[in-house]
Design a protein around this motif. Structure first.
Motif, short mmCIF file in Angstrom:
data_model
loop_
_atom_site.label_atom_id
_atom_site.label_comp_id
_atom_site.label_asym_id
_atom_site.label_seq_id
_atom_site.Cartn_x
_atom_site.Cartn_y
_atom_site.Cartn_z
N ARG A 13 2.56 3.88 -4.90
CA ARG A 13 1.11 3.69 -4.68
C ARG A 13 0.53 2.77 -5.76
NH1 ARG A 13 -0.58 7.55 -1.05
NH2 ARG A 13 0.91 9.21 -0.73
N LYS B 56 -3.22 3.51 -2.64
CA LYS B 56 -2.67 3.02 -1.38
C LYS B 56 -1.16 2.80 -1.52
CE LYS B 56 -3.00 -0.82 1.85
NZ LYS B 56 -3.47 -2.17 2.08
N VAL B 57 -0.38 3.21 -0.51
CA VAL B 57 1.07 3.01 -0.53
C VAL B 57 1.36 1.52 -0.33
CG1 VAL B 57 3.26 3.53 0.61
CG2 VAL B 57 1.56 5.33 0.32
#
Length: 144
Positions: free
Chosen positions: A42, A47-48
């Protein structure tokens, strides 16, 4: 750190988990005092942006804009098609393929990544050479 690494390996399929465990042991045998990293994939916003990966060693990466940051030398990650070994800071984009490509076996090699389906597809002795080389002193934009 080792708890996160152990959980990550345990979360893989049994076959892939065993291969990751074996590679993890091999890397630690080559560089037993290497700093360990675990990146969950992340970014700062949560957010990945990549697959989680285990990192080994430490170096300072310098960027063209003048900033620098600490980062690992070798990364190990499971992906949907197998396993990736990341070599951070190679001498140039062709170094891995030119130096090891003909001896490594069935692997896709990019400027900084060696990707293979299974450890059975690659020559583990050559992969250990890659790791030993990467864990040594660096030049061309990276320093230990």
């Amino acid at each position: 750190m080792s708890d996160q690494i152990d959980r990550y390996i345990a979360d893989q399929s049994p076959a892939k988990g065993e291969e990751l465990r074996d590679l993890h042991r091999r890397i630690l045998a080559i560089s037993p005092d290497a700093e360990l990293w675990f990146l969950d994939g992340r970014n700062d916003a949560g957010k990945v942006v990549s697959n989680p990966n285990i990192g080994y060693g430490s170096q300072t990466l310098s960027y063209a804009a003048g900033d620098s940051r600490a980062f690992y030398k070798i990364g190990l990650s499971a992906n949907t098609s197998g396993i990736s070994v990341y070599v951070v800071g190679p001498k140039d984009k062709t170094y891995l393929s030119e130096t090891y490509g003909s001896r490594l076996g069935k692997a896709k090699i990019t400027g900084y990544c060696i990707r293979f389906r299974s450890v059975n597809d690659v020559d583990l002795g050559v992969l250990e050479e890659v790791v030993a080389d990467a864990m040594g002193p660096r030049s061309a934009g990276a320093s230990s």
